[in-house]
Design a protein around this motif. Structure first.
Motif, PDB file in Angstrom:
ATOM      1  N   VAL A 178       0.812  -1.208   0.121  1.00  0.00           N
ATOM      2  CA  VAL A 178       0.127  -0.057  -0.137  1.00  0.00           C
ATOM      3  C   VAL A 178       0.887   1.229  -0.313  1.00  0.00           C
ATOM      4  CG1 VAL A 178      -2.146   1.174   0.958  1.00  0.00           C
ATOM      5  CG2 VAL A 178      -1.466  -1.220   1.411  1.00  0.00           C
ATOM      6  N   VAL A 179       0.574   2.119  -0.820  1.00  0.00           N
ATOM      7  CA  VAL A 179       1.287   3.344  -0.902  1.00  0.00           C
ATOM      8  C   VAL A 179       0.435   4.515  -0.293  1.00  0.00           C
ATOM      9  CG1 VAL A 179       2.241   4.925  -2.362  1.00  0.00           C
ATOM     10  CG2 VAL A 179       2.400   2.803  -3.129  1.00  0.00           C
ATOM     11  N   TRP A 180       0.790   5.186   0.741  1.00  0.00           N
ATOM     12  CA  TRP A 180       0.128   6.182   1.528  1.00  0.00           C
ATOM     13  C   TRP A 180       0.528   7.553   1.073  1.00  0.00           C
ATOM     14  CZ3 TRP A 180      -3.520   3.491   3.909  1.00  0.00           C
ATOM     15  CH2 TRP A 180      -3.349   2.216   4.232  1.00  0.00           C
ATOM     16  N   GLY A 181      -0.044   8.292   0.474  1.00  0.00           N
ATOM     17  CA  GLY A 181       0.494   9.863   0.091  1.00  0.00           C
ATOM     18  C   GLY A 181      -0.807  10.713   0.439  1.00  0.00           C
ATOM     19  N   GLY A 182      -0.685  11.900  -0.217  1.00  0.00           N
ATOM     20  CA  GLY A 182      -1.407  12.697  -0.187  1.00  0.00           C
ATOM     21  C   GLY A 182      -2.122  12.975   1.121  1.00  0.00           C
ATOM     22  N   PRO A 183      -3.651  13.306   1.319  1.00  0.00           N
ATOM     23  CA  PRO A 183      -4.409  13.640   2.533  1.00  0.00           C
ATOM     24  C   PRO A 183      -4.117  12.377   3.471  1.00  0.00           C
ATOM     25  CG  PRO A 183      -5.699  13.984   0.592  1.00  0.00           C
ATOM     26  CD  PRO A 183      -4.514  13.609  -0.255  1.00  0.00           C
ATOM     27  N   ALA A 184      -4.151  11.046   2.507  1.00  0.00           N
ATOM     28  CA  ALA A 184      -4.150   9.811   3.457  1.00  0.00           C
ATOM     29  C   ALA A 184      -2.838   9.596   4.370  1.00  0.00           C
ATOM     30  CB  ALA A 184      -4.243   8.512   2.727  1.00  0.00           C
ATOM     31  N   ARG A 185      -1.707  10.492   3.985  1.00  0.00           N
ATOM     32  CA  ARG A 185      -0.543  10.298   4.819  1.00  0.00           C
ATOM     33  C   ARG A 185      -0.731  10.558   5.989  1.00  0.00           C
ATOM     34  NH1 ARG A 185       3.035  10.102   7.269  1.00  0.00           N
ATOM     35  NH2 ARG A 185       5.423  10.529   7.128  1.00  0.00           N
ATOM     36  N   LEU A 186      -1.641  11.513   6.476  1.00  0.00           N
ATOM     37  CA  LEU A 186      -1.556  11.631   8.104  1.00  0.00           C
ATOM     38  C   LEU A 186      -3.143  10.984   8.622  1.00  0.00           C
ATOM     39  CD1 LEU A 186      -0.138  15.213   7.981  1.00  0.00           C
ATOM     40  CD2 LEU A 186       0.836  13.263   9.221  1.00  0.00           C
ATOM     41  N   PHE A 187      -3.641  10.132   7.901  1.00  0.00           N
ATOM     42  CA  PHE A 187      -4.605   9.436   8.534  1.00  0.00           C
ATOM     43  C   PHE A 187      -4.554   8.507   9.665  1.00  0.00           C
ATOM     44  CE2 PHE A 187      -8.195   9.869   4.935  1.00  0.00           C
ATOM     45  CZ  PHE A 187      -7.965  11.388   5.104  1.00  0.00           C
ATOM     46  N   TYR A 188      -5.342   8.240  10.618  1.00  0.00           N
ATOM     47  CA  TYR A 188      -5.098   7.351  11.803  1.00  0.00           C
ATOM     48  C   TYR A 188      -5.304   6.028  11.319  1.00  0.00           C
ATOM     49  CZ  TYR A 188      -4.861  11.119  15.350  1.00  0.00           C
ATOM     50  OH  TYR A 188      -4.774  12.151  16.381  1.00  0.00           O
ATOM     51  N   HIS A 189      -4.506   5.054  11.797  1.00  0.00           N
ATOM     52  CA  HIS A 189      -4.340   3.776  11.442  1.00  0.00           C
ATOM     53  C   HIS A 189      -3.968   2.905  12.443  1.00  0.00           C
ATOM     54  CE1 HIS A 189      -0.604   5.439  10.283  1.00  0.00           C
ATOM     55  NE2 HIS A 189      -0.110   4.201  10.380  1.00  0.00           N
ATOM     56  N   GLY A 190      -4.142   1.638  12.195  1.00  0.00           N
ATOM     57  CA  GLY A 190      -3.698   0.681  13.286  1.00  0.00           C
ATOM     58  C   GLY A 190      -3.708  -0.852  12.681  1.00  0.00           C
ATOM     59  N   VAL A 191      -3.570  -1.710  13.529  1.00  0.00           N
ATOM     60  CA  VAL A 191      -3.650  -3.109  13.241  1.00  0.00           C
ATOM     61  C   VAL A 191      -4.272  -4.124  14.266  1.00  0.00           C
ATOM     62  CG1 VAL A 191      -2.416  -5.294  12.514  1.00  0.00           C
ATOM     63  CG2 VAL A 191      -1.503  -2.952  11.660  1.00  0.00           C
ATOM     64  N   ALA A 192      -5.324  -4.799  14.002  1.00  0.00           N
ATOM     65  CA  ALA A 192      -6.132  -5.417  14.909  1.00  0.00           C
ATOM     66  C   ALA A 192      -5.084  -6.613  15.518  1.00  0.00           C
ATOM     67  CB  ALA A 192      -7.360  -6.104  14.247  1.00  0.00           C
ATOM     68  N   PRO A 193      -5.350  -7.379  16.437  1.00  0.00           N
ATOM     69  CA  PRO A 193      -4.811  -8.262  16.955  1.00  0.00           C
ATOM     70  C   PRO A 193      -4.498  -9.508  15.923  1.00  0.00           C
ATOM     71  CG  PRO A 193      -6.119  -7.382  18.993  1.00  0.00           C
ATOM     72  CD  PRO A 193      -6.585  -6.691  17.546  1.00  0.00           C
ATOM     73  N   LEU A 194      -3.357 -10.001  15.848  1.00  0.00           N
ATOM     74  CA  LEU A 194      -3.130 -10.926  14.862  1.00  0.00           C
ATOM     75  C   LEU A 194      -3.853 -12.374  15.071  1.00  0.00           C
ATOM     76  CD1 LEU A 194      -1.231 -10.975  11.843  1.00  0.00           C
ATOM     77  CD2 LEU A 194       0.028 -12.228  13.513  1.00  0.00           C
ATOM     78  N   LYS A 195      -4.430 -12.779  14.308  1.00  0.00           N
ATOM     79  CA  LYS A 195      -5.065 -13.984  14.411  1.00  0.00           C
ATOM     80  C   LYS A 195      -4.215 -15.024  14.102  1.00  0.00           C
ATOM     81  CE  LYS A 195      -8.591 -15.958  12.430  1.00  0.00           C
ATOM     82  NZ  LYS A 195      -9.670 -16.235  11.426  1.00  0.00           N
ATOM     83  N   ASP A 196      -4.155 -16.189  15.001  1.00  0.00           N
ATOM     84  CA  ASP A 196      -3.238 -17.258  14.888  1.00  0.00           C
ATOM     85  C   ASP A 196      -3.263 -17.882  13.545  1.00  0.00           C
ATOM     86  OD1 ASP A 196      -0.951 -18.957  15.729  1.00  0.00           O
ATOM     87  OD2 ASP A 196      -1.966 -19.727  17.223  1.00  0.00           O
ATOM     88  N   GLY A 197      -2.194 -18.677  13.128  1.00  0.00           N
ATOM     89  CA  GLY A 197      -2.287 -19.357  11.827  1.00  0.00           C
ATOM     90  C   GLY A 197      -0.940 -19.721  11.362  1.00  0.00           C
ATOM     91  N   VAL A 198      -0.670 -20.545  10.358  1.00  0.00           N
ATOM     92  CA  VAL A 198       0.690 -20.745   9.828  1.00  0.00           C
ATOM     93  C   VAL A 198       0.621 -20.309   8.121  1.00  0.00           C
ATOM     94  CG1 VAL A 198       2.240 -22.620   9.355  1.00  0.00           C
ATOM     95  CG2 VAL A 198       0.641 -22.719  11.405  1.00  0.00           C
ATOM     96  N   HIS A 199       1.798 -19.305   7.874  1.00  0.00           N
ATOM     97  CA  HIS A 199       1.994 -19.079   6.683  1.00  0.00           C
ATOM     98  C   HIS A 199       3.106 -19.823   5.959  1.00  0.00           C
ATOM     99  CE1 HIS A 199       2.868 -16.737   2.967  1.00  0.00           C
ATOM    100  NE2 HIS A 199       1.669 -16.510   3.026  1.00  0.00           N
ATOM    101  N   PRO A 200       3.139 -20.540   5.021  1.00  0.00           N
ATOM    102  CA  PRO A 200       4.187 -21.403   4.284  1.00  0.00           C
ATOM    103  C   PRO A 200       5.470 -20.417   4.305  1.00  0.00           C
ATOM    104  CG  PRO A 200       2.518 -20.801   2.483  1.00  0.00           C
ATOM    105  CD  PRO A 200       1.877 -20.460   3.815  1.00  0.00           C
ATOM    106  N   ALA A 201       5.417 -19.078   3.987  1.00  0.00           N
ATOM    107  CA  ALA A 201       6.701 -18.320   3.696  1.00  0.00           C
ATOM    108  C   ALA A 201       7.313 -17.915   5.326  1.00  0.00           C
ATOM    109  CB  ALA A 201       6.327 -17.114   2.890  1.00  0.00           C
ATOM    110  N   THR A 202       6.160 -17.763   6.327  1.00  0.00           N
ATOM    111  CA  THR A 202       7.003 -17.197   7.695  1.00  0.00           C
ATOM    112  C   THR A 202       6.694 -17.989   8.684  1.00  0.00           C
ATOM    113  OG1 THR A 202       4.873 -15.863   7.678  1.00  0.00           O
ATOM    114  CG2 THR A 202       6.832 -14.959   6.311  1.00  0.00           C
ATOM    115  N   GLY A 203       5.775 -18.956   8.613  1.00  0.00           N
ATOM    116  CA  GLY A 203       5.229 -19.619   9.945  1.00  0.00           C
ATOM    117  C   GLY A 203       4.006 -18.868  10.537  1.00  0.00           C
ATOM    118  N   ARG A 204       4.280 -18.702  11.914  1.00  0.00           N
ATOM    119  CA  ARG A 204       3.284 -17.925  12.597  1.00  0.00           C
ATOM    120  C   ARG A 204       3.495 -16.605  12.936  1.00  0.00           C
ATOM    121  NH1 ARG A 204       2.292 -20.924  18.169  1.00  0.00           N
ATOM    122  NH2 ARG A 204       0.330 -19.951  17.980  1.00  0.00           N
TER     123      ARG A 204
END
Ligand code: MD3
Ligand code: FE
Length: 215
Positions: A178-204
């Motif tokens: 994601v590219v964040w520029g223009g007005p969106a550059r200063l918008f509030y943002h965050g990440v919800a608690p990561l759900k458990d799982g297993v990804h082939p490239a990185t594991g958990r």
């Protein structure tokens, strides 16, 4: 994939999510293995650590940096530091692959001449989150931030210019940029608690790179 058709259907690679914010789905899928190897190299010199907020809370996401300066928080505040305060050494250099992808992603999103000098690397284990915040420790808000998601998917919370703006929820998958520029550059943002799982490239694990012009 890296030369998107501007007239493609909306579900094809490029999606505007706000004024100035462009989601490039799967943009780094072909480079993911190389990017993960670079993350490992950076972490050998500057290991992941749980930094402390000015208020005294340990962050649940582990972080490290590469580039001329690295985002840092401790009891003294949020800021960029040219040295890794854990080792006293300069942060490892920005890998060429990071610079290259930032330039190509920003160009596809309509931002020419994207030259980041810093990359924050966030590492999420199941349960880790990032509270709603603005990125405002950089010197120049006219430069976009390029973010890269690798590994487990996460629900990204994307608000507006005010903290109270109700965030939209966007699932960011392995390989998304994601590219964040223009007005969106200063918008509030965050990440919800990561759900458990297993990804082939990185594991958990989920990694997020944010390429920034900090200085
Ligand atoms: C919107 N990282 O490192 S990436 C951060 O997934 C950060 O680790 C999140 O927020 C993560 O500061 C979100 C998406 C992102 C990054 C920077 C932004 C969204 C942004 C800057 C301005 C607006
Ligand atoms: Fe942020």
């Amino acid at each position: 994939m890296n030369t998107p058709d501007l007239f493609a259907a909306p579900e094809g690679g490029v999606e505007a999510i706000a004024d100035g914010a462009v989601l490039l789905r799967g943009f780094v899928l072909d480079a993911a293995t190389a990017l993960l190897a670079e993350i490992e190299r950076v972490a050998e010199a500057a290991s992941f650590r749980h930094m402390v907020t000015p208020g005294g809370y340990e962050m649940s996401a582990a972080m490290t940096n590469c580039g001329t300066a690295g985002w840092t928080t401790d009891r003294s505040g949020y800021r960029y530091e040219r040295l890794d305060l854990k080792t006293g050494n300069a942060w490892p250099p920005l890998p060429e692959a990071f610079m290259d992808l930032a330039g190509r992603a920003a160009a596809d999103a309509g931002y020419a001449g994207c030259t980041p000098d810093a990359c924050l690397i966030n590492r999420y284990a199941p349960g880790a989150k990032l509270s709603l915040h603005q990125d405002r420790d950089e010197a120049d808000f006219t430069a976009p931030i390029v973010s890269v998601s690798l590994g487990l998917p996460a629900t990204f919370l994307f608000g507006g210019p005010r903290r109270a703006d109700r965030p939209q929820r966007i699932v960011l998958q392995h390989g998304d940029v994601v590219v964040w520029g223009g007005p969106a550059r200063l918008f509030y943002h965050g990440v919800a608690p990561l759900k458990d799982g297993v990804h082939p490239a990185t594991g958990r694990i989920r990694y997020n790179l944010t390429l920034r012009k900090a200085l």
